[in-house]
Design a protein around this motif. Structure first.
Motif, PDB file in Angstrom:
ATOM      1  N   VAL A 208       0.838  -1.205   0.000  1.00 17.22           N
ATOM      2  CA  VAL A 208       0.000   0.000   0.000  1.00 17.22           C
ATOM      3  C   VAL A 208       0.875   1.258   0.000  1.00 17.22           C
ATOM      4  N   LYS A 209       1.956   1.215   0.785  1.00 18.51           N
ATOM      5  CA  LYS A 209       2.853   2.380   0.847  1.00 18.51           C
ATOM      6  C   LYS A 209       3.680   2.498  -0.435  1.00 18.51           C
ATOM      7  N   CYS A 210       4.099   1.354  -0.966  1.00 17.02           N
ATOM      8  CA  CYS A 210       4.958   1.339  -2.153  1.00 17.02           C
ATOM      9  C   CYS A 210       4.264   1.978  -3.369  1.00 17.02           C
ATOM     10  N   VAL A 211       2.987   1.643  -3.575  1.00 18.26           N
ATOM     11  CA  VAL A 211       2.312   2.119  -4.792  1.00 18.26           C
ATOM     12  C   VAL A 211       1.999   3.622  -4.774  1.00 18.26           C
ATOM     13  N   VAL A 212       2.143   4.248  -3.612  1.00 22.98           N
ATOM     14  CA  VAL A 212       1.917   5.705  -3.569  1.00 22.98           C
ATOM     15  C   VAL A 212       3.214   6.473  -3.322  1.00 22.98           C
ATOM     16  N   ALA A 213       4.335   5.738  -3.227  1.00 21.79           N
ATOM     17  CA  ALA A 213       5.626   6.410  -3.042  1.00 21.79           C
ATOM     18  C   ALA A 213       5.959   7.229  -4.296  1.00 21.79           C
ATOM     19  N   PRO A 214       6.521   8.436  -4.120  1.00 18.35           N
ATOM     20  CA  PRO A 214       6.807   9.286  -5.280  1.00 18.35           C
ATOM     21  C   PRO A 214       7.786   8.638  -6.268  1.00 18.35           C
TER      22      PRO A 214
ATOM     23  N   SER B 162      -7.606   3.406  -7.943  1.00 13.61           N
ATOM     24  CA  SER B 162      -6.290   4.035  -7.791  1.00 13.61           C
ATOM     25  C   SER B 162      -5.290   2.924  -7.476  1.00 13.61           C
ATOM     26  N   ASP B 163      -3.997   3.209  -7.628  1.00 14.47           N
ATOM     27  CA  ASP B 163      -2.978   2.199  -7.320  1.00 14.47           C
ATOM     28  C   ASP B 163      -3.055   1.795  -5.847  1.00 14.47           C
ATOM     29  N   ALA B 164      -3.359   2.785  -4.996  1.00 16.29           N
ATOM     30  CA  ALA B 164      -3.458   2.490  -3.562  1.00 16.29           C
ATOM     31  C   ALA B 164      -4.618   1.528  -3.305  1.00 16.29           C
ATOM     32  N   GLU B 165      -5.708   1.719  -4.030  1.00 20.55           N
ATOM     33  CA  GLU B 165      -6.854   0.804  -3.883  1.00 20.55           C
ATOM     34  C   GLU B 165      -6.482  -0.589  -4.375  1.00 20.55           C
ATOM     35  N   ARG B 166      -5.768  -0.655  -5.490  1.00 19.81           N
ATOM     36  CA  ARG B 166      -5.362  -1.957  -6.030  1.00 19.81           C
ATOM     37  C   ARG B 166      -4.508  -2.712  -5.007  1.00 19.81           C
ATOM     38  N   ALA B 167      -3.606  -1.976  -4.362  1.00 21.36           N
ATOM     39  CA  ALA B 167      -2.732  -2.604  -3.371  1.00 21.36           C
ATOM     40  C   ALA B 167      -3.547  -3.113  -2.187  1.00 21.36           C
ATOM     41  N   LEU B 168      -4.494  -2.306  -1.768  1.00 22.22           N
ATOM     42  CA  LEU B 168      -5.328  -2.681  -0.630  1.00 22.22           C
ATOM     43  C   LEU B 168      -6.229  -3.868  -0.964  1.00 22.22           C
ATOM     44  N   VAL B 169      -6.742  -3.860  -2.181  1.00 19.70           N
ATOM     45  CA  VAL B 169      -7.598  -4.961  -2.634  1.00 19.70           C
ATOM     46  C   VAL B 169      -6.806  -6.268  -2.651  1.00 19.70           C
TER      47      VAL B 169
ATOM     48  N   ALA C 211      -7.484   5.308   0.462  1.00 18.38           N
ATOM     49  CA  ALA C 211      -6.916   4.773  -0.786  1.00 18.38           C
ATOM     50  C   ALA C 211      -7.717   5.265  -1.992  1.00 18.38           C
ATOM     51  N   HIS C 212      -9.021   5.392  -1.796  1.00 19.70           N
ATOM     52  CA  HIS C 212      -9.896   5.852  -2.888  1.00 19.70           C
ATOM     53  C   HIS C 212      -9.576   7.287  -3.284  1.00 19.70           C
ATOM     54  N   GLU C 213      -9.028   8.051  -2.358  1.00 18.77           N
ATOM     55  CA  GLU C 213      -8.733   9.465  -2.636  1.00 18.77           C
ATOM     56  C   GLU C 213      -7.306   9.681  -3.130  1.00 18.77           C
ATOM     57  N   GLU C 214      -6.618   8.598  -3.439  1.00 16.56           N
ATOM     58  CA  GLU C 214      -5.210   8.711  -3.843  1.00 16.56           C
ATOM     59  C   GLU C 214      -5.017   8.901  -5.347  1.00 16.56           C
ATOM     60  N   HIS C 215      -6.064   9.268  -6.060  1.00 20.12           N
ATOM     61  CA  HIS C 215      -5.911   9.485  -7.499  1.00 20.12           C
ATOM     62  C   HIS C 215      -5.160  10.783  -7.758  1.00 20.12           C
ATOM     63  N   PRO C 216      -4.029  10.720  -8.460  1.00 18.15           N
ATOM     64  CA  PRO C 216      -3.249  11.944  -8.675  1.00 18.15           C
ATOM     65  C   PRO C 216      -3.980  13.000  -9.491  1.00 18.15           C
ATOM     66  N   SER C 217      -4.961  12.574 -10.309  1.00 13.87           N
ATOM     67  CA  SER C 217      -5.623  13.558 -11.181  1.00 13.87           C
ATOM     68  C   SER C 217      -6.794  14.263 -10.483  1.00 13.87           C
ATOM     69  N   GLN C 218      -7.118  13.846  -9.281  1.00 13.70           N
ATOM     70  CA  GLN C 218      -8.268  14.452  -8.596  1.00 13.70           C
ATOM     71  C   GLN C 218      -7.901  15.834  -8.045  1.00 13.70           C
TER      72      GLN C 218
END
Lengths: 131, 222
Positions: free
Chosen positions: B46-52, B88-95, B156-163
């Motif tokens: 979960v942390k990896c997929v949102v790391a810059p 989002s990638d964070a959601e995918r990781a959590l799923v 995780a749902h709010e982790e979309h970079p385009s939002q």
């Protein structure tokens, strides 16, 4: 041999049937471009006019927007830049959706155009969807 | 030069190039992962997929399940979840790390959407119906998954970079209201859709619910 052919035909029919049902379930109720043009008319798609316009103005541009494939392959960010923030909703906050018929003045029938996205979050198709 | 030899040369050169680039990429992702100081374990993916990431490491998020030494099953679900639209990638990781909870979160999302669709003329973005969806989804998640996991799914749902930021803040604020309302009702042993609706209506009247584009001024709960 005949038996195998029958099984193949049966499986193909079931497969296509299942796909059609799943696709309908996934998308909900949709409208064809020709019906949309009959209902709302047809005008050339101009992004700035669409962006500034009310749902009625937007509705007239749907046919040319879809036919021109203007947005196919473009990113969500590009859509937002050209058309502004979306006001509709389809399945998730992440799908751009713009209201083209307001249900509050059309007996609760709200219609929107939805930009379906592929795996790379680029537009694969634009559909007219009942909200 | 012999044409068959030329062909072989091209094939070998192509293979070497592909192998070389993937190795280089794997190396740069391994370096990127080490530099991010993410620890292996429960929340690694979960942390990896949102790391810059930057231009050199932009596709490293796809290697996160491997870098986090996830199981084959988790890796499979992570890759498969790419086909599900809008995650989002964070959601995918959590799923992929919480597949059973993800299924319940999906059902809760459907329930919240259906419930709010009855309350409002249509489903929109940034209006009261949007606030309603977030409020109820958060409440249902709190009830079904507990506070911690509910918060993870909601964030995780709010982790979309385009939002856009204002939309993100609106969603997070309304999620929080839903969580707090559910918490309060659970403590009183009185959690129900009717009770939640009352909470939502009160919060909307008191302007505690954040709405960027108000549409339903005379709205009343049904």
């Amino acid at each position: 041999m005949k038996k195998f052919a029958l099984i193949a035909i049966f499986l193909t029919t079931v497969g296509f049937g299942g796909f059609a049902v799943a696709k309908h379930f996934w998308r909900g109720e949709t409208m064809s471009v020709s019906r949309a043009e009959k209902l709302w008319g047809r005008e050339d798609f101009v992004p700035a006019v669409f962006r500034a316009g009310e749902s009625k103005t937007r509705a007239k541009m749907i046919g040319s927007l879809i036919a021109s494939k203007w947005f196919v392959g473009k990113s969500v960010e590009a859509i937002r830049k050209e058309l502004g923030d979306w006001d509709g909703y389809y399945f998730s906050d992440m799908f751009p959706a713009y209201i083209v018929q307001d249900g509050r003045v059309h007996n609760g029938e709200t219609w929107q155009i939805v930009f379906l996205l592929d795996r790379d979050r680029k537009v694969s198709e634009v559909i007219i969807h009942k909200n | 030069m012999n044409p068959s030899l030329t062909c072989r040369f091209i094939v070998v050169l192509s293979c070497a190039t592909i192998l070389g680039s993937s190795t280089a990429n794997a190396d740069s992702c391994a370096d990127w992962f080490a530099a991010s100081k993410i620890k292996l374990g429960k929340d690694c993916l979960v942390k990896c997929v949102v790391a810059p990431v930057d231009m050199a490491t932009f596709d490293c998020h796809n290697a996160c399940s491997m870098l986090c030494s996830e199981t084959v099953g988790t890796d499979f679900i992570f890759k498969l979840s790419e086909l599900y639209p809008g995650l989002s990638d964070a959601e995918r990781a959590l799923v992929s790390t919480n597949p059973k909870a993800a299924l319940r979160a999906y059902v809760a999302k459907g329930r919240a959407e259906s419930f709010c669709a009855i309350q409002f003329v249509d489903n929109r973005t940034n209006d009261e119906s949007d606030a309603c969806r977030h409020f109820f989804w958060a409440s249902f998640l709190r009830n079904d998954l507990g506070e911690n996991l509910a918060l993870k799914f909601l964030n995780a749902h709010e982790e979309h970079p385009s939002q856009p930021e204002p939309e993100k803040h609106m969603d997070i604020a309304n999620n929080r209201l839903g969580l707090v309302a559910a918490e309060r009702l659970i403590k009183k042993n009185g959690l129900s859709e009717t009770a939640l609706l009352k909470e939502f209506a009160t919060a909307l009247t008191q302007k505690k619910v954040i709405v960027l584009k108000p549409q339903a001024k005379d709205w009343k709960p049904k």
